[in-house]
Design a protein around this motif. Structure first.
Motif, PDB file in Angstrom:
ATOM      1  N   ASN A   1      18.256  67.621  24.607  1.00 47.28           N
ATOM      2  CA  ASN A   1      18.861  66.846  25.678  1.00 47.28           C
ATOM      3  C   ASN A   1      20.355  67.120  25.789  1.00 47.28           C
TER       4      ASN A   1
ATOM      5  N   THR B   1      23.308  70.324  28.435  1.00 51.34           N
ATOM      6  CA  THR B   1      24.537  69.963  29.174  1.00 51.34           C
ATOM      7  C   THR B   1      25.538  71.109  29.237  1.00 51.34           C
TER       8      THR B   1
ATOM      9  N   LYS C   1      17.219  73.144  33.076  1.00 44.62           N
ATOM     10  CA  LYS C   1      18.220  72.104  33.357  1.00 44.62           C
ATOM     11  C   LYS C   1      18.463  71.991  34.858  1.00 44.62           C
TER      12      LYS C   1
ATOM     13  N   ARG D   1      21.830  68.216  33.465  1.00 44.21           N
ATOM     14  CA  ARG D   1      20.909  67.400  32.678  1.00 44.21           C
ATOM     15  C   ARG D   1      19.659  68.224  32.401  1.00 44.21           C
TER      16      ARG D   1
ATOM     17  N   ASN E   1      19.965  59.995  29.229  1.00 44.64           N
ATOM     18  CA  ASN E   1      19.305  61.158  29.810  1.00 44.64           C
ATOM     19  C   ASN E   1      17.828  60.881  30.048  1.00 44.64           C
TER      20      ASN E   1
END
Length: 477
Positions: free
Chosen positions: A282, A286, A121, A130, A374
């Motif tokens: 995805n 986070t 990430k 992200r 994303n």
């Protein structure tokens, strides 16, 4: 147009038709074995995410629990209500067993794909993170594979951001019109306005919405099913016996017997829990956590909630009722679930189901939007492009709700998800050794008495990690 439809139909046949489901099953079993049955060994640990003691102290960060609820909100949708009914209709009661089986296997696959998304990430200027398979490709496999990341991103936008959001809008509007007589235009307008408010607020507003909506819808649906189970407790042993007997061909409820049960159970289970499809990572990326495996364990729990809890609720509602007749043609899909509820609880139950469908679809819409957002950031950093995507998705939700026939335009959704899953599986195969290193590090810390392991990026200096995302220190309490 027919040529285009035939082309996408061929893609669908080459992926979902014969290759993808066996690959997902075999690879899931392979991961389960290599990780030492990680989904069972860490099962008790999955529930830690529900405790406030295990949340990040940074008020601007997305917590592990918020990331979990967003992914549960996305996974739990029409597949849990209509999809389970279709599986039982076409595969018999035995399909339920195979849905459970693929969920247990998929828990390991989800742990791996979500742990890798966490590892690679990137911290954003606003402090959020992200990640996902596209960034795992770029940072894990190398920048020369960015073309593969772009293919993944385009498929994610097409399938989830556009196609599936049109279907969600259509499902809600149809249910509201059939049960309550509410105009599709009104439902579509309300959905579009609420969705617009959420998506323009970014990931923080999405997380806060999921933190409220998902527990209500999940607990409400589970409680309703428990009431029905208690009301029919005497019939429960027979239903469970029928599930196992049909699963292994000892009884035949539909044509195709055990083969139909396996095929429908695996297909609907994979569609519902999304393990290995490359969508949930995805959202998993986070979360602000100490170690990538921690969020992998949490996302494994998401698969368990989706299938073992929510899908089982629908299955027992149907199988404990008298609407479903094995092998008979007639009522299927969402109508079977709806009529089964009415047979148990009375006419008011159809309104309850409509409310559940609304909540399920709304949580899926904001989840699907974030997947599209994303993915877009991998292709371009343009704020204008992001705002255009937001407006387009809001418009598609409204269009899907108000014009039922419009959803046929999105015939490419399933084939695009098929390509998405193939790309994700290739990446998982190539990066599996990296995840096994992570798992070894996590277990070594636990064995050394560390209650909550922390990733030290110096131990993975050969990998391209964002050092601002992984400092080697635990997040502030």
């Amino acid at each position: 147009m027919s040529t285009i439809e035939s082309f996408f139909g061929l893609i669908g046949d080459l992926t979902w038709g014969w290759s993808l489901i066996p690959l997902l099953v075999i690879f899931g079993l392979f991961i389960t074995a290599l990780t030492g049955f990680v989904q069972f060994r860490f099962f008790k640990r999955m529930f830690r995410v529900l405790s406030s003691k295990n949340q990040s102290g940074d008020p601007n960060a997305i917590s592990a629990r918020e990331a979990l609820l967003i992914s549960v909100g996305g996974r739990v949708g029409g597949g849990n209500i209509a999809g389970v009914a279709v599986a039982i209709t076409l595969g018999g009661p035995g399909a339920v067993f195979w849905m459970w089986a693929i969920a247990l296997v998929g828990m390991a696959t989800s742990l791996v794909e979500c742990s890798l998304a966490q590892l690679f990430k990137e911290r954003q200027p606003d402090g959020t993170f992200r990640g996902g398979p596209a960034r795992s490709i770029i940072h894990g496999l190398g920048h020369e594979f960015k073309w593969l990341a772009v293919i993944y991103a385009v498929c994610l936008i097409a399938a989830f951001g556009l196609g599936f959001n049109a279907f969600q809008g259509n499902t809600v509007a149809g249910a509201m019109e059939d049960s309550m007589g509410i105009s599709r235009f009104i439902t579509g307008a309300v959905l579009a306005v609420i969705a617009g408010f959420i998506v323009f607020g970014g990931i923080h507003r999405i997380a806060k919405a999921a933190d409220v909506v998902v527990p209500i819808m999940a607990i409400g649906y589970i409680l309703m099913a428990l009431v029905i189970i208690v009301m029919n407790i005497g019939s429960l042993p027979g239903v469970i016996s029928s599930i196992f007997a049909n699963a292994f061909g000892l009884e035949e409820a539909v044509g195709g017997g055990m083969g139909a049960a396996i095929a429908q159970g695996l297909r609907r289970g994979l569609f519902s829990n999304e393990a290995g499809l490359g969508s949930a990572p995805n959202v998993a990326a986070t979360a602000d956590v100490r170690h990538p495996i921690s969020q992998g364990i949490t996302q494994s729990f998401s698969v368990f909630i989706d299938t073992i809890f929510i899908c089982s609720c629908t299955a027992f509602v149907i199988l404990l009722g008298d609407v479903y007749v094995p092998g008979a043609e007639g009522v299927d899909g969402i109508a079977l679930t709806q009529q089964s509820l009415v047979s148990h609880l009375g006419e008011w139950a159809q309104y309850f189901l409509s409310l559940m469908i609304l909540l399920f679809a709304f949580s899926s819409i904001i989840y699907n939007y974030y997947l599209g957002e994303n993915a877009l950031t991998v292709i371009t950093k343009s704020t204008a492009a992001l705002n255009v995507l937001r407006i387009v998705i809001i418009g598609i939700v409204f269009l899907g709700a108000t014009a039922p026939g419009a959803t046929s335009v999105f015939f490419f959704s399933d084939p695009m998800m098929g390509i998405l899953a193939v790309v994700n599986l290739v990446v998982l195969m190539m990066l599996l050794p990296t995840c096994l290193r992570l798992l070894k590090d996590f277990r070594a810390q636990l064995a050394a008495g560390v209650a909550r392991p922390v990733l030290n990026p110096d131990d993975f200096a050969d990998l391209e990690l964002d050092r601002t995302a992984w400092t080697g220190k635990a997040p502030a309490e």
